[in-house]
Enzyme design. Structure first.
Site, mmCIF file in Angstrom:
data_model
loop_
_atom_site.group_PDB
_atom_site.id
_atom_site.type_symbol
_atom_site.label_atom_id
_atom_site.label_comp_id
_atom_site.label_asym_id
_atom_site.label_seq_id
_atom_site.Cartn_x
_atom_site.Cartn_y
_atom_site.Cartn_z
ATOM 1 N N GLN A 14 0.822 -1.230 0.000
ATOM 2 C CA GLN A 14 0.000 0.000 0.000
ATOM 3 C C GLN A 14 0.853 1.276 0.000
ATOM 4 O O GLN A 14 0.724 2.133 -0.876
ATOM 5 C CB GLN A 14 -0.906 0.017 1.238
ATOM 6 C CG GLN A 14 -1.592 1.366 1.444
ATOM 7 C CD GLN A 14 -2.394 1.463 2.730
ATOM 8 O OE1 GLN A 14 -3.602 1.304 2.689
ATOM 9 N NE2 GLN A 14 -1.742 1.728 3.855
ATOM 10 N N LEU A 60 14.419 -9.141 1.880
ATOM 11 C CA LEU A 60 15.160 -8.711 3.087
ATOM 12 C C LEU A 60 15.775 -9.888 3.831
ATOM 13 O O LEU A 60 16.553 -9.694 4.763
ATOM 14 C CB LEU A 60 14.250 -7.925 4.031
ATOM 15 C CG LEU A 60 13.970 -6.463 3.686
ATOM 16 C CD1 LEU A 60 13.301 -5.763 4.852
ATOM 17 C CD2 LEU A 60 15.249 -5.708 3.328
ATOM 18 N N ALA A 82 9.274 -2.842 3.360
ATOM 19 C CA ALA A 82 9.167 -4.302 3.282
ATOM 20 C C ALA A 82 8.980 -4.862 4.684
ATOM 21 O O ALA A 82 9.738 -4.539 5.597
ATOM 22 C CB ALA A 82 10.428 -4.882 2.647
ATOM 23 N N THR A 126 5.994 1.766 13.910
ATOM 24 C CA THR A 126 4.542 1.584 14.063
ATOM 25 C C THR A 126 4.010 1.966 15.444
ATOM 26 O O THR A 126 4.701 1.787 16.457
ATOM 27 C CB THR A 126 4.185 0.105 13.786
ATOM 28 O OG1 THR A 126 2.828 -0.121 14.188
ATOM 29 C CG2 THR A 126 5.061 -0.860 14.552
ATOM 30 N N GLU A 128 1.987 0.266 16.945
ATOM 31 C CA GLU A 128 1.878 -0.976 17.718
ATOM 32 C C GLU A 128 2.990 -1.077 18.768
ATOM 33 O O GLU A 128 2.877 -1.845 19.711
ATOM 34 C CB GLU A 128 1.921 -2.197 16.784
ATOM 35 C CG GLU A 128 0.704 -2.349 15.870
ATOM 36 C CD GLU A 128 -0.549 -2.874 16.584
ATOM 37 O OE1 GLU A 128 -0.415 -3.631 17.549
ATOM 38 O OE2 GLU A 128 -1.649 -2.494 16.161
ATOM 39 N N TYR A 150 4.908 -9.065 16.018
ATOM 40 C CA TYR A 150 5.084 -7.998 15.016
ATOM 41 C C TYR A 150 5.670 -6.743 15.680
ATOM 42 O O TYR A 150 6.672 -6.182 15.236
ATOM 43 C CB TYR A 150 3.733 -7.677 14.361
ATOM 44 C CG TYR A 150 3.722 -6.400 13.545
ATOM 45 C CD1 TYR A 150 4.195 -6.382 12.224
ATOM 46 C CD2 TYR A 150 3.242 -5.193 14.077
ATOM 47 C CE1 TYR A 150 4.182 -5.203 11.476
ATOM 48 C CE2 TYR A 150 3.231 -4.021 13.331
ATOM 49 C CZ TYR A 150 3.699 -4.037 12.031
ATOM 50 O OH TYR A 150 3.694 -2.878 11.291
ATOM 51 N N LYS A 154 9.339 -4.912 15.250
ATOM 52 C CA LYS A 154 9.443 -3.513 14.812
ATOM 53 C C LYS A 154 10.163 -2.656 15.867
ATOM 54 O O LYS A 154 10.743 -1.626 15.546
ATOM 55 C CB LYS A 154 8.045 -2.957 14.537
ATOM 56 C CG LYS A 154 7.425 -3.464 13.230
ATOM 57 C CD LYS A 154 7.987 -2.713 12.033
ATOM 58 C CE LYS A 154 7.244 -3.022 10.754
ATOM 59 N NZ LYS A 154 7.701 -2.218 9.622
HETATM 60 P P1 NAP Z 1 2.016 -3.958 2.966
HETATM 61 O O1 NAP Z 1 0.949 -3.475 2.031
HETATM 62 O O2 NAP Z 1 1.817 -5.247 3.669
HETATM 63 O O3 NAP Z 1 3.410 -3.975 2.168
HETATM 64 C C1 NAP Z 1 4.525 -4.677 2.621
HETATM 65 C C2 NAP Z 1 5.388 -5.019 1.420
HETATM 66 O O4 NAP Z 1 6.556 -5.708 1.902
HETATM 67 C C3 NAP Z 1 4.706 -5.960 0.421
HETATM 68 O O5 NAP Z 1 4.977 -5.507 -0.888
HETATM 69 C C4 NAP Z 1 5.397 -7.290 0.692
HETATM 70 O O6 NAP Z 1 5.449 -8.149 -0.426
HETATM 71 C C5 NAP Z 1 6.795 -6.824 1.044
HETATM 72 N N1 NAP Z 1 7.587 -7.864 1.719
HETATM 73 C C6 NAP Z 1 7.176 -8.771 2.627
HETATM 74 N N2 NAP Z 1 8.197 -9.556 3.004
HETATM 75 C C7 NAP Z 1 9.293 -9.150 2.305
HETATM 76 C C8 NAP Z 1 10.643 -9.570 2.227
HETATM 77 N N3 NAP Z 1 11.105 -10.612 2.945
HETATM 78 N N4 NAP Z 1 11.495 -8.915 1.398
HETATM 79 C C9 NAP Z 1 11.047 -7.882 0.639
HETATM 80 N N5 NAP Z 1 9.770 -7.442 0.639
HETATM 81 C C10 NAP Z 1 8.900 -8.063 1.476
HETATM 82 O O7 NAP Z 1 2.257 -2.847 4.095
HETATM 83 P P2 NAP Z 1 1.889 -1.283 4.111
HETATM 84 O O8 NAP Z 1 0.528 -1.114 4.710
HETATM 85 O O9 NAP Z 1 2.217 -0.676 2.802
HETATM 86 O O10 NAP Z 1 2.902 -0.760 5.211
HETATM 87 C C11 NAP Z 1 4.216 -0.331 4.863
HETATM 88 C C12 NAP Z 1 5.107 -0.450 6.066
HETATM 89 O O11 NAP Z 1 4.595 0.364 7.128
HETATM 90 C C13 NAP Z 1 5.214 -1.855 6.656
HETATM 91 O O12 NAP Z 1 6.533 -2.042 7.094
HETATM 92 C C14 NAP Z 1 4.251 -1.839 7.819
HETATM 93 O O13 NAP Z 1 4.633 -2.774 8.815
HETATM 94 C C15 NAP Z 1 4.405 -0.413 8.297
HETATM 95 N N6 NAP Z 1 3.222 0.132 8.963
HETATM 96 C C16 NAP Z 1 2.040 0.168 8.317
HETATM 97 C C17 NAP Z 1 0.928 0.707 8.947
HETATM 98 C C18 NAP Z 1 -0.403 0.790 8.239
HETATM 99 O O14 NAP Z 1 -1.394 1.138 8.891
HETATM 100 N N7 NAP Z 1 -0.479 0.527 6.955
HETATM 101 C C19 NAP Z 1 1.040 1.219 10.247
HETATM 102 C C20 NAP Z 1 2.284 1.174 10.877
HETATM 103 C C21 NAP Z 1 3.379 0.652 10.225
HETATM 104 P P3 NAP Z 1 4.398 -9.391 -0.558
HETATM 105 O O15 NAP Z 1 3.139 -8.795 -1.115
HETATM 106 O O16 NAP Z 1 5.099 -10.315 -1.459
HETATM 107 O O17 NAP Z 1 4.197 -9.938 0.834
#
Ligand code: NAP
Length: 344
Positions: A14, A60, A82, A126, A128, A150, A154
């Site tokens: 996202q 990663l 990621a 995060t 969290e 998780y 983090k």
């Molecule tokens: P997301 O949609 O789940 O995107 C995570 C991306 O990381 C996906 O493209 C995933 O690929 C990739 N990934 C997973 N494992 C990997 C690996 N081993 N090596 C390389 N890439 C890998 O998350 P998001 O909502 O965009 O969030 C972005 C970041 O912000 C994340 O780190 C999340 O923990 C953090 N965050 C998000 C929120 C929120 O509300 N959205 C809040 C706090 C923190 P696949 O599709 O192949 O799994």
């Protein structure tokens, strides 16, 4: 003038997709790194940037491909999105979660220190991390008390980012991100699951949706606006950590009511705990059920953030509030079902 180069890990997720579009709009050369495969490609397609990002296969878990990518690209900025980002999954896959979210960041920072030490680094930290630290608004000085594998993973990444800033004098920042949602959220996440279900139910394509804790309270903002705050963090004279949040907290129950209302369905709740059900007030049909499958073994009761520092230093403030966000996501789902262009 030479174009700035940005590397985004997890660019098909996202935030990665929104940030890719944002940076392309600012004239950056954008390198998108993700695991092999095409999961998440639909996001780039919907944003109309599918062939505009230079793609790199990078996991990663694998140090050599990280160092190779950094040596080749020599980015000016790197945004690390990621992650194994789903909290519930982290309870059943704690080791994988730690490998990607914690040790993965050590691999990345160490490779960066060697290959591109002047690059500016953003870590997606995060809310969290705060876990069970009570109901008061959290700011950058609030203690952490993570409540899931998780959040623990983090936490390591968060402190490692601080450590590389202090010990290695690298430009490294944490964005302590409260929940941010959008039509590009993965469907396993409760907000998008509910928005998509409400839209499908309103069209007669689905009967009901099952959810976990209805009373969890979260601070929900719009992802499209949060990536602007992340970019601003890397444009400052000095690196630092910032909270991005709306300062409002609402329950999952409120999110469900607002989403169904946006799809033209008024819900009525009856029952308690796992037996509670949300029925269509007009037809009496059950549309929402509670299932223990979606309960976390340990949940965070309430999260709400204070983004005053980001407002003051970065000039960042959220524009989209809870009153508009569920409806915005339901409208996007309805547009998808009707084959229309989605407003992103
Ligand atoms: P997301 O949609 O789940 O995107 C995570 C991306 O990381 C996906 O493209 C995933 O690929 C990739 N990934 C997973 N494992 C990997 C690996 N081993 N090596 C390389 N890439 C890998 O998350 P998001 O909502 O965009 O969030 C972005 C970041 O912000 C994340 O780190 C999340 O923990 C953090 N965050 C998000 C929120 C929120 O509300 N959205 C809040 C706090 C923190 P696949 O599709 O192949 O799994």
């Amino acid at each position: 003038m030479k174009k700035k180069k940005a590397l985004i890990t997890g660019y098909r997720g996202q935030d990665g997709a929104y940030l890719s579009r944002f940076l392309l709009g600012k004239g950056y050369e954008v390198y998108g790194a993700d695991r092999a495969g095409d999961s998440g490609q639909w996001r780039l397609r919907e944003l109309g940037i599918e062939r505009k990002v230079k793609e790199i296969a990078l996991d990663l878990l694998e140090p050599t491909n990280i160092i190779d990518a950094l040596e080749k690209i020599k980015p000016d900025e790197i945004y690390n999105f990621a992650a194994q980002s789903f909290v519930l999954v982290s309870f059943s896959q704690p080791v994988l979660t730690a490998e990607v979210n914690a040790v993965g960041v050590a691999r990345l920072l160490e490779a960066l220190r060697k290959a591109a030490p002047k690059a500016r680094f953003f870590q997606a930290s995060t809310a969290e991390l705060f876990g069970s630290t009570g109901s008061a608004q959290k700011n950058e000085t609030t203690d952490f008390y993570p409540k899931s594998p998780y959040a623990v993973s983090k936490l390591y990444a968060h402190w490692l980012t601080v450590n590389y800033r202090q010990a290695q004098h690298m430009y490294a920042c944490n964005g302590i991100l409260f929940n941010h949602e959008s039509p590009l959220r993965g469907e396993e996440f409760v907000t998008r699951k509910i928005a998509a279900s409400a839209a499908r139910i309103s069209k007669g394509l689905q009967q009901k949706v099952a959810v976990g804790n209805l009373d969890a309270l979260r601070d929900w903002g719009y992802a499209k606006e949060y990536v602007e705050g992340m970019w601003l963090m890397l444009q400052q004279p000095r690196p630092d950590d910032y909270i991005l949040a709306t300062g409002e907290t609402h329950s999952v129950r409120e999110w469900i009511e607002a989403s169904f209302a946006a799809a033209g369905i008024k819900l009525e709740w009856k029952g308690k705990g796992l037996a509670e059900k949300g029925r269509d007030a007009r037809t009496g049909k059950v549309r929402v059920e509670v299932s223990k499958d979606f309960y976390r073994p340990a949940d965070v009761k309430e999260l709400v953030g204070d983004a005053a520092k980001a407002r003051k230093v970065l000039g960042w403030a959220p524009r989209t509030r809870f009153r508009d966000l569920p409806a915005l996501m339901v409208q996007a789902e309805l547009a998808r079902l009707e084959g229309k262009k989605v407003n992103l």
